[in-house]
Design a protein around this motif. Structure first.
Motif, PDB file in Angstrom:
ATOM      1  N   LEU A 118       0.831  -1.204   0.000  1.00  0.00           N
ATOM      2  CA  LEU A 118       0.000   0.000   0.000  1.00  0.00           C
ATOM      3  C   LEU A 118       0.871   1.262   0.000  1.00  0.00           C
ATOM      4  O   LEU A 118       0.537   2.245  -0.668  1.00  0.00           O
ATOM      5  CB  LEU A 118      -0.935   0.007   1.213  1.00  0.00           C
ATOM      6  CG  LEU A 118      -2.052  -1.030   1.201  1.00  0.00           C
ATOM      7  CD1 LEU A 118      -2.815  -0.997   2.527  1.00  0.00           C
ATOM      8  CD2 LEU A 118      -2.997  -0.810   0.038  1.00  0.00           C
ATOM      9  N   PHE A 119       1.974   1.224   0.740  1.00  0.00           N
ATOM     10  CA  PHE A 119       2.852   2.390   0.760  1.00  0.00           C
ATOM     11  C   PHE A 119       3.470   2.619  -0.620  1.00  0.00           C
ATOM     12  O   PHE A 119       3.522   3.753  -1.111  1.00  0.00           O
ATOM     13  CB  PHE A 119       3.944   2.246   1.816  1.00  0.00           C
ATOM     14  CG  PHE A 119       4.804   3.470   1.936  1.00  0.00           C
ATOM     15  CD1 PHE A 119       4.337   4.613   2.564  1.00  0.00           C
ATOM     16  CD2 PHE A 119       6.077   3.500   1.379  1.00  0.00           C
ATOM     17  CE1 PHE A 119       5.118   5.764   2.649  1.00  0.00           C
ATOM     18  CE2 PHE A 119       6.867   4.637   1.468  1.00  0.00           C
ATOM     19  CZ  PHE A 119       6.381   5.770   2.099  1.00  0.00           C
ATOM     20  N   ALA A 120       3.898   1.550  -1.268  1.00  0.00           N
ATOM     21  CA  ALA A 120       4.475   1.671  -2.612  1.00  0.00           C
ATOM     22  C   ALA A 120       3.448   2.226  -3.592  1.00  0.00           C
ATOM     23  O   ALA A 120       3.769   3.076  -4.438  1.00  0.00           O
ATOM     24  CB  ALA A 120       4.997   0.314  -3.079  1.00  0.00           C
ATOM     25  N   GLN A 121       2.201   1.784  -3.473  1.00  0.00           N
ATOM     26  CA  GLN A 121       1.131   2.318  -4.320  1.00  0.00           C
ATOM     27  C   GLN A 121       0.936   3.813  -4.066  1.00  0.00           C
ATOM     28  O   GLN A 121       0.729   4.587  -5.003  1.00  0.00           O
ATOM     29  CB  GLN A 121      -0.193   1.592  -4.035  1.00  0.00           C
ATOM     30  CG  GLN A 121      -0.355   0.283  -4.746  1.00  0.00           C
ATOM     31  CD  GLN A 121      -1.779  -0.226  -4.569  1.00  0.00           C
ATOM     32  OE1 GLN A 121      -2.348  -0.158  -3.474  1.00  0.00           O
ATOM     33  NE2 GLN A 121      -2.354  -0.738  -5.640  1.00  0.00           N
ATOM     34  N   ALA A 122       0.966   4.193  -2.791  1.00  0.00           N
ATOM     35  CA  ALA A 122       0.760   5.602  -2.441  1.00  0.00           C
ATOM     36  C   ALA A 122       1.892   6.474  -2.983  1.00  0.00           C
ATOM     37  O   ALA A 122       1.659   7.605  -3.423  1.00  0.00           O
ATOM     38  CB  ALA A 122       0.639   5.755  -0.921  1.00  0.00           C
TER      39      ALA A 122
END
Length: 200
Positions: A118-122
């Motif tokens: 999720l952090f990488a997506q953000a």
């Protein structure tokens, strides 16, 4: 169709849509039959899997879905027992006050792998780690990874918890995330001031 938007953005859009439904309902029109926009995720039998290979065992809940508090899937069953108990008590009171729906969650416990995804997506969505950190914490820094946070799926339940959640110690933590709740006070206490975003 799988959205390329980050999970926080998708939740924000879901919240906006749910708020619109709530506004229409309050204006005298009929709400959706369940009172929410989200439908329950897979409750057993088949394993839900994301395009990134995340599964139920990561706490993955498909976009547009939610889970009831009595689900045996890890997103709910691996929540901190005190948090889950407080949510169930709040749900009992909420249902006693009205014939409204129960509390469902769009996100609960997450694996560290899921949180890193999720952090990488953000970062991709917002263009930098600094901007991403306003919405998503890294790995084990997230209360979701510790089972200490939930993202509420229904606008009516969000509103109820914002007004009365402190009776069970439940507080909205971030001003930019109306859906994110944690145990932040003793039952009956006052919730601390909200942080402007995930960096605070």
């Amino acid at each position: 169709m799988h959205s390329t938007a980050s999970r926080p953005l998708r939740v924000a859009l879901s919240v906006a849509a749910a708020s619109l439904v709530l506004s229409v309902a309050l204006a005298g029109c009929s709400p959706t039959p369940s009172g929410t926009l989200a439908q329950p995720a897979s409750a057993g039998g088949s394993v839900t899997e994301s395009a990134a290979g995340l599964t139920d065992d990561d706490g993955y809940i498909p976009d547009g879905s939610s889970l009831p508090l009595d689900s045996d899937l890890p997103a709910v069953s691996r929540l901190d027992p005190d948090l889950l108990s407080a949510l169930k008590d709040a749900q009992d009171a909420m249902q006693g006050d009205s014939s409204g729906p129960g509390i469902t969650i769009a996100d609960g416990w997450r694996s560290e792998r899921y949180q890193e995804h999720l952090f990488a997506q953000a970062v991709q969505e917002y263009g930098s780690e600094e901007e991403a950190e306003k919405w998503v914490k890294r790995g084990s820094d997230s209360a979701h990874v510790r089972g200490e946070a939930v993202d509420i799926a229904d606008a009516g339940a969000m509103d109820y918890l914002n007004r009365y959640g402190s009776e069970w110690g439940l507080c909205q933590v971030y001003a930019n995330e109306a859906w994110h709740f944690e145990l932040r006070t003793e039952p009956g206490g006052d919730c601390p001031a909200q942080s402007p975003d995930g960096r605070g």
